[in-house]
Design a protein around this motif. Structure first.
Motif, PDB file in Angstrom:
ATOM      1  N   ASP A   1       0.682  -1.462  -0.017  1.00 10.36           N
ATOM      2  CA  ASP A   1       0.079   0.043   0.243  1.00 10.36           C
ATOM      3  C   ASP A   1       0.522   1.590   0.275  1.00 10.36           C
ATOM      4  N   GLY A   2       0.570   2.361  -0.887  1.00  9.36           N
ATOM      5  CA  GLY A   2       0.870   3.463  -1.098  1.00  9.36           C
ATOM      6  C   GLY A   2       0.124   4.744  -0.904  1.00  9.36           C
ATOM      7  N   GLU A   3       0.731   5.546   0.109  1.00  6.01           N
ATOM      8  CA  GLU A   3      -0.305   6.798   0.509  1.00  6.01           C
ATOM      9  C   GLU A   3       0.312   8.029  -0.792  1.00  6.01           C
TER      10      GLU A   3
ATOM     11  N   ALA B   1       6.047   4.647  -1.125  1.00  4.09           N
ATOM     12  CA  ALA B   1       6.940   3.410  -1.387  1.00  4.09           C
ATOM     13  C   ALA B   1       7.371   2.766   0.025  1.00  4.09           C
ATOM     14  N   TYR B   2       7.425   2.231   1.066  1.00  6.03           N
ATOM     15  CA  TYR B   2       8.402   1.958   2.170  1.00  6.03           C
ATOM     16  C   TYR B   2       9.009   3.499   2.403  1.00  6.03           C
ATOM     17  N   GLY B   3       8.458   4.008   2.562  1.00  5.76           N
ATOM     18  CA  GLY B   3       8.939   5.626   2.943  1.00  5.76           C
ATOM     19  C   GLY B   3      10.021   6.662   1.686  1.00  5.76           C
ATOM     20  N   LEU B   4       9.888   5.753   0.885  1.00  5.10           N
ATOM     21  CA  LEU B   4      10.409   6.871  -0.435  1.00  5.10           C
ATOM     22  C   LEU B   4       9.846   6.773  -1.690  1.00  5.10           C
ATOM     23  N   ARG B   5       9.799   8.193  -2.209  1.00  7.17           N
ATOM     24  CA  ARG B   5       9.028   9.014  -3.525  1.00  7.17           C
ATOM     25  C   ARG B   5       9.556   8.370  -4.485  1.00  7.17           C
TER      26      ARG B   5
ATOM     27  N   LYS C   1      -4.463   6.126   0.253  1.00  8.13           N
ATOM     28  CA  LYS C   1      -3.997   4.707  -0.178  1.00  8.13           C
ATOM     29  C   LYS C   1      -4.585   3.746  -1.215  1.00  8.13           C
ATOM     30  N   TYR C   2      -3.195   3.534  -1.847  1.00  6.89           N
ATOM     31  CA  TYR C   2      -3.191   2.602  -3.052  1.00  6.89           C
ATOM     32  C   TYR C   2      -2.637   0.956  -2.980  1.00  6.89           C
ATOM     33  N   PRO C   3      -3.549   0.221  -3.532  1.00  6.64           N
ATOM     34  CA  PRO C   3      -2.051  -0.754  -3.499  1.00  6.64           C
ATOM     35  C   PRO C   3      -1.320  -0.943  -4.704  1.00  6.64           C
ATOM     36  N   LEU C   4      -0.037  -0.682  -5.328  1.00  3.34           N
ATOM     37  CA  LEU C   4       0.924  -0.990  -6.543  1.00  3.34           C
ATOM     38  C   LEU C   4       1.242  -1.920  -5.823  1.00  3.34           C
ATOM     39  N   LYS C   5       2.032  -2.031  -7.265  1.00  6.15           N
ATOM     40  CA  LYS C   5       3.184  -2.718  -7.500  1.00  6.15           C
ATOM     41  C   LYS C   5       4.153  -2.275  -8.390  1.00  6.15           C
ATOM     42  N   PHE C   6       5.717  -2.585  -8.029  1.00  7.18           N
ATOM     43  CA  PHE C   6       6.835  -1.271  -8.489  1.00  7.18           C
ATOM     44  C   PHE C   6       6.759  -2.081 -10.052  1.00  7.18           C
TER      45      PHE C   6
END
Length: 414
Positions: A200-202, A215-219, A240-245
């Motif tokens: 999840d990313g805000e 993403a884990y504290g990174l932009r 917040k949305y579900p994300l993948k790299f």
């Protein structure tokens, strides 16, 4: 330079006056040998202001305060108090026990107090066992920027800090939490990218091309084309949305993520053949329509819309139309699904004549369709079983003898 010249002139004038006084005393009969040493040889000259300024610049902070101290001072003789060691021994012991810190070292520390500057706290003093308390600036207190250092740490909190500077003249070091968290965050990103994990990313900010997310504290950058069902707007900030790299480059400090990819894979796990879903028509092509269902783009082929022949698809469906359809096939590996609405028709041609009636009775019609398909499957299995049993009734008795069978299998003679 002007200060130095004025001082020199003042000293020359003072010497001239003193020399004149000596001449007068000699004229009155005084002993010159008694006068000259007391005036010129023994009397020390006063240091010039420039010399005083230069010496003051070389003093440490403690020495400067000591030189300006006007309060009472007390001198303790070593013989007055017997503590078991001398000051020299104590100084040697302290020197042996002192710990040296290098830039890049990670050390444990305790937050002693916050330091304020204006209306906000600008940093914190950290006890790491050095000669003096180390300083943690506000910009180094957290991976993502904070308005106040109390949002990142608390007084008396114990944690790890990284040394990011050498000692200054006061023996103070500068510390960082951000650089430790930065490395840990990249380690988490590398692991998530290798496992193709969903997280999840805000949304932190929005621009024309997409969104900036945490993403884990990174932009990281979320392209607008990879945002399911929405367009980038200021209303998304804080969601917040579900994300993948999609792309990870540690050397370039570059992260690209996708919401669509995460949604597709999550939805593909849940869907199965025969499900009735609600979707939105996104595009119409000559061979069919693309319908988005839970972030997944599925194909509704023109042959699967109705049992009746359709000459012009645009007369039956339109973009952004809401409809119900059945999933008749799926490819979970590639995130593709095949859809059908003719399986939901109570009567052939109803998708052309009465679409709303088809959608209103979609679930009931789908249940009848599944029942009919099950009956047909059982009928096919029964027919196949009868064929197999019939083959089993055949045996070698249809031939008069083994010689008859050999005669059939033997090649004919011409």
């Amino acid at each position: 330079q002007k200060l130095t010249d004025a001082t020199n002139y003042y000293l020359l004038l003072q010497d001239f006056i003193m020399f004149s006084k000596v001449l007068v005393l000699l004229a009155l009969g005084f002993d010159a040998n008694a006068l000259v040493p007391s005036v010129w040889t023994t009397a020390p000259r006063r240091a010039s202001p420039a010399t005083v300024v230069m010496k003051a610049a070389q003093l440490s902070k403690f020495e400067k305060r000591k030189s300006t101290w006007k309060g009472q001072t007390s001198v303790v003789e070593e013989d007055e108090v017997d503590v078991g060691f001398t000051y020299a021994e104590f100084d040697t012991l302290i020197s042996e026990q002192s710990v040296s810190f290098l830039r890049g070292d990670v050390v444990p520390g305790t937050v002693v107090q916050f330091q304020s500057g204006g209306s906000k706290t600008q940093g914190a003093l950290i006890d790491i066992g050095a000669k003096s308390a180390a300083f943690l600036p506000l910009r180094e207190a957290a991976l993502l920027p904070v308005e106040d250092i109390s949002d990142a740490i608390d007084v008396d909190e114990k944690r790890q800090f990284q040394v990011i500077s050498e000692e200054n003249t006061d023996g103070q070091l500068m510390l960082s939490i951000r650089r430790i968290e930065f490395k840990e965050a990249w380690d988490q990103v590398d692991a998530a990218y290798a496992e193709d994990a969903c997280f999840d990313g805000e949304v932190l900010a929005v621009n024309k091309g997409g969104c900036v997310v945490a993403a884990y504290g990174l932009r990281a950058f979320l392209p607008g084309s990879h945002l399911c069902g929405q367009l980038p707007s200021e209303e998304l900030i804080g969601n917040k949305y579900p994300l993948k790299f999609l792309e990870v480059d540690r050397e370039e400090n570059k992260l690209v993520v996708s919401n669509r990819r995460a949604m597709v894979e999550n939805s593909m796990v849940q869907i199965k053949r025969g499900d009735v879903c609600t979707g939105v028509v996104k595009a119409i092509k000559p061979y069919g329509a693309f319908v988005e269902i839970n972030g997944i783009s599925g194909l509704l082929h023109i042959s699967q819309i109705s049992y009746d022949r359709i000459e012009n698809l645009e007369e039956v469906l339109s973009p952004n139309q809401l409809l119900k359809c059945m999933i008749i096939d799926h490819d979970k590996a590639n995130g593709r699904i095949a859809l059908s609405t003719k399986t939901l028709e109570p009567e052939p041609g109803d998708m052309i004549k009465d679409q709303q009636g088809v959608f209103d009775n979609a679930e009931a019609t789908a249940a009848k369709y599944h029942l009919r398909m099950e009956e047909e499957r059982e009928a096919r299995e029964a027919a196949a079983k009868d064929i197999v049993m019939g083959l089993g009734d055949l045996d070698a008795s249809t031939f008069d003898s083994a010689s008859d069978l050999d005669q059939i299998l033997a090649p004919s003679e011409e």
